[in-house]
Design a protein around this motif. Sequence first.
Motif, PDB file in Angstrom:
ATOM      1  N   ARG B 141       4.523  31.512  15.997  1.00 39.46           N
ATOM      2  CA  ARG B 141       5.337  31.422  17.207  1.00 39.46           C
ATOM      3  C   ARG B 141       6.011  30.052  17.308  1.00 39.46           C
ATOM      4  NH1 ARG B 141       2.976  31.745  23.148  1.00 39.46           N
ATOM      5  NH2 ARG B 141       4.888  31.101  24.164  1.00 39.46           N
ATOM      6  N   GLU B 145       9.975  29.373  17.222  1.00 40.19           N
ATOM      7  CA  GLU B 145      10.625  28.695  18.343  1.00 40.19           C
ATOM      8  C   GLU B 145      11.440  27.500  17.841  1.00 40.19           C
ATOM      9  OE1 GLU B 145       8.638  29.103  22.169  1.00 40.19           O
ATOM     10  OE2 GLU B 145       8.781  26.925  22.273  1.00 40.19           O
ATOM     11  N   PRO B 151      14.414  36.160  21.158  1.00 41.15           N
ATOM     12  CA  PRO B 151      13.643  37.416  21.152  1.00 41.15           C
ATOM     13  C   PRO B 151      14.511  38.606  20.710  1.00 41.15           C
ATOM     14  CG  PRO B 151      13.323  36.236  23.201  1.00 41.15           C
ATOM     15  CD  PRO B 151      14.376  35.517  22.466  1.00 41.15           C
ATOM     16  N   ILE B 154      16.722  40.308  23.367  1.00 44.65           N
ATOM     17  CA  ILE B 154      17.925  39.542  23.714  1.00 44.65           C
ATOM     18  C   ILE B 154      18.965  39.701  22.609  1.00 44.65           C
ATOM     19  CG2 ILE B 154      18.811  37.196  24.139  1.00 44.65           C
ATOM     20  CD1 ILE B 154      17.079  38.339  26.397  1.00 44.65           C
ATOM     21  N   TYR B 193       1.929  43.893  21.861  1.00 44.09           N
ATOM     22  CA  TYR B 193       1.393  43.171  23.018  1.00 44.09           C
ATOM     23  C   TYR B 193       0.456  44.065  23.836  1.00 44.09           C
ATOM     24  CZ  TYR B 193       3.578  38.579  23.113  1.00 44.09           C
ATOM     25  OH  TYR B 193       3.897  37.270  22.854  1.00 44.09           O
ATOM     26  N   LEU B 194       0.873  45.327  24.035  1.00 43.56           N
ATOM     27  CA  LEU B 194       0.027  46.239  24.817  1.00 43.56           C
ATOM     28  C   LEU B 194      -1.319  46.451  24.118  1.00 43.56           C
ATOM     29  CD1 LEU B 194       2.518  48.942  26.161  1.00 43.56           C
ATOM     30  CD2 LEU B 194       1.383  47.140  27.438  1.00 43.56           C
ATOM     31  N   PHE B 197      -3.534  43.372  24.505  1.00 39.62           N
ATOM     32  CA  PHE B 197      -4.075  43.189  25.849  1.00 39.62           C
ATOM     33  C   PHE B 197      -4.960  44.344  26.314  1.00 39.62           C
ATOM     34  CE2 PHE B 197      -1.098  39.748  26.288  1.00 39.62           C
ATOM     35  CZ  PHE B 197      -1.866  38.855  26.999  1.00 39.62           C
ATOM     36  N   VAL B 231      -4.459  36.782  21.808  1.00 39.69           N
ATOM     37  CA  VAL B 231      -3.240  36.256  22.443  1.00 39.69           C
ATOM     38  C   VAL B 231      -3.552  35.040  23.308  1.00 39.69           C
ATOM     39  CG1 VAL B 231      -1.233  36.892  23.809  1.00 39.69           C
ATOM     40  CG2 VAL B 231      -2.461  38.622  22.579  1.00 39.69           C
ATOM     41  N   MET B 232      -4.648  35.125  24.070  1.00 36.56           N
ATOM     42  CA  MET B 232      -4.964  34.027  24.983  1.00 36.56           C
ATOM     43  C   MET B 232      -5.242  32.732  24.240  1.00 36.56           C
ATOM     44  SD  MET B 232      -6.977  35.267  28.330  1.00 36.56           S
ATOM     45  CE  MET B 232      -8.544  35.325  27.553  1.00 36.56           C
ATOM     46  N   GLN B 235      -2.191  31.342  22.467  1.00 38.78           N
ATOM     47  CA  GLN B 235      -1.355  30.616  23.437  1.00 38.78           C
ATOM     48  C   GLN B 235      -1.885  29.195  23.619  1.00 38.78           C
ATOM     49  OE1 GLN B 235       1.418  31.007  24.975  1.00 38.78           O
ATOM     50  NE2 GLN B 235       1.207  29.281  26.398  1.00 38.78           N
ATOM     51  N   PHE B 238      -1.004  27.233  20.611  1.00 39.66           N
ATOM     52  CA  PHE B 238       0.437  26.989  20.660  1.00 39.66           C
ATOM     53  C   PHE B 238       0.732  25.819  21.610  1.00 39.66           C
ATOM     54  CE2 PHE B 238       4.484  27.799  22.833  1.00 39.66           C
ATOM     55  CZ  PHE B 238       5.348  27.774  21.760  1.00 39.66           C
TER      56      PHE B 238
END
Lengths: 298, 369
Positions: B141, B145, B151, B154, B193-194, B197, B231-232, B235, B238
């Motif tokens: 990530r 970035e 993304p 977008i 992502y789903l 989570f 993910v947590m 992050q 990151f």
Amino acid sequence: MSMNYRSIYRYIAGQLPLLYAQKDKLWIAIWLAAISALWLWNRIFLNYPAFTQIQSAFLNTFLMAFLCIIFSLLLAWSTAVGLHFIPSTRAPYLLLPLTFVLNLIRSVPQILGVLIGYIGVTVLIRADMLSNRTTIIILLAFITALFVFLELVDLIRERIDHFRKLDFVNAMLCCGIKESRIINIEILWKNSLAHVLNKLIALFGVAIFLQCSVDFIVSIGLSTEVSPVNLPPTLGSMLAKIDSKQDILAIGYSLTHPTYVANLLFQHLQGITTAFLIVFTLLSMYRISIGFSRRHRL
Amino acid sequence: MPRKYLDHLFSVLFIVLLFLILFLIVRSGAEAELETEYTRVAPYLNLASLDLSEPLHRTLFSETLNIYYPETEARNDSLVELTRRYATDDFMAVQEMLRSGPGLTWSKFWSLSGMYISFIISYLLVMVLTYYGVQTLAVLRFVKEKQNLRPYLIRFVEHIQQLPPRDDKSAIAAYLQTGSKYLGLAILKGIGYLILFSPAYVLAYSFRSRFDTDTFVFMILLGAVSNGLLVMYAQRFFTFLTSESRKGYVQTAIVKNLNAAYSEIPWSTLFRFRKRFDDHILQHIYLNARYQYILTLKEQASFLITGLIIIEMALNIHGHICYELLQNVLFEQYDVVLIILLGLFLVVKATEVLVDLWMDLEAMKYENR
């Protein structure tokens, strides 16, 4: 009339880039829109008893999570500030046992702590010492808070330590301002509120996750010990119902039978809605927290 | 010995002592209860004319008791049920129960030990997987970035606004292909992502009809990817990478011409277990971020154990320690419950001690101690 539509469109189109730049607000909007759409869809296609059950489970879960973060805030604020002041009080020896107890709580896996708490509550219910549903919800929220508030304690202590090194604290002390006011108002309220709020958003997600998981475990694993009727329905206990589990199993079936996917939105709505509410809320809370920390440059 | 190790030692001693006292209280209470229970049923066990497996005999027995003791009907019913259990249960099972008490026996203890070892192995495997996964996701990530890659959604929105001329068929084909690629990748990312989570029980029930979810491998995978753990903590890593990249030494190194071109980093290096970005500024950012991440492992370990407990309990995986814990809570075998809880507490404590040791070793290296 067409001018009105055009001006509304222009207004919305103008707001979208702003909303996109503020990811936390964007995700709050997405979450609210998705929940509203889901509510409407269920109101039309889900049978009424299941609809009311899900609605009440959703409200109970969110109420408990909200109460949990309120309790966490109160516990964390008082503990962190207490730990800061204890060495300068008449009983500095209290610091050691208090730190010891906090470290002990930290070493208990959260799910076990909350599960033991839930069992305690059900024992009280069985002994007829607890029957009011509101009291049960408050007690369950408090139990969850006991095992999640330490993250907030760490954050608040970090903030106090960081600001204690800066000159403005000494300057204020020299001006005769009380230390408790400096800590509570100047450091925590005026300079750390965004940090605390960001942590509370994250804890809100953790509280939902823990409560749903414990309720699911209690409902499927301890069903003879704890009648689900005794505890307020939550998304976790809704998911543990046999109908919901069948609905979730249908997701696996539709992986190999893609034409079956459409049925998920009509025939398996109870389980799919419950699972979606849990997963999407957890995802949204994560995105809101990240967006919030970026917007406030935390 | 440094204070933090003393703290660990005292908390382990305190908890072991506390559990030992509770264990003795629970055990003596259970033994006394069993003795009282047996004294109550013993006179009725060997009545030749009574066969309590027969409903008629049970009713007769119950009514006889109600005639003699009319004020304690509920107690009489429970006595009938208890006598039936003693009279009809497997002889060996009753003997075993009478000999050793209702809860922890030596055979159960050894069986629990096997489950405990299996739990520790699965915990270690999930820990290694998440350690790798967290760092890989965060570095990926971070690099994306830095490369200013927007993304997919977008890019898709921007792409559909650039319509090609209607008469240029090849341009339309390329337009559709690129558009569908961006949209597909955006949808895949959303599904990813789903999944990440999803609580473990939602994922497991979703896949239960497709393959055997009770396997060890499935449990390990589920522990690593579910409950938002990956993910947590990615992050958090990151965040460490980002805050390190803003520090002065990074700017100085860039000014002194150290390679800071993120587009030149080969993707394969990002997926290595031991990540090395030789002659690149990312190497230093990564090492410093990893140093800060070590202490986070304590918190991660506790959350990981929470995840594993949820998986074993929620999926009712037989022969696993947390399933046994739940079953013993259900049957009120609190001595077994205490032993299992102590075992789980010791895993967390051992992780905390090891992380502190690792941190001290790293501190000696990086802080010249």
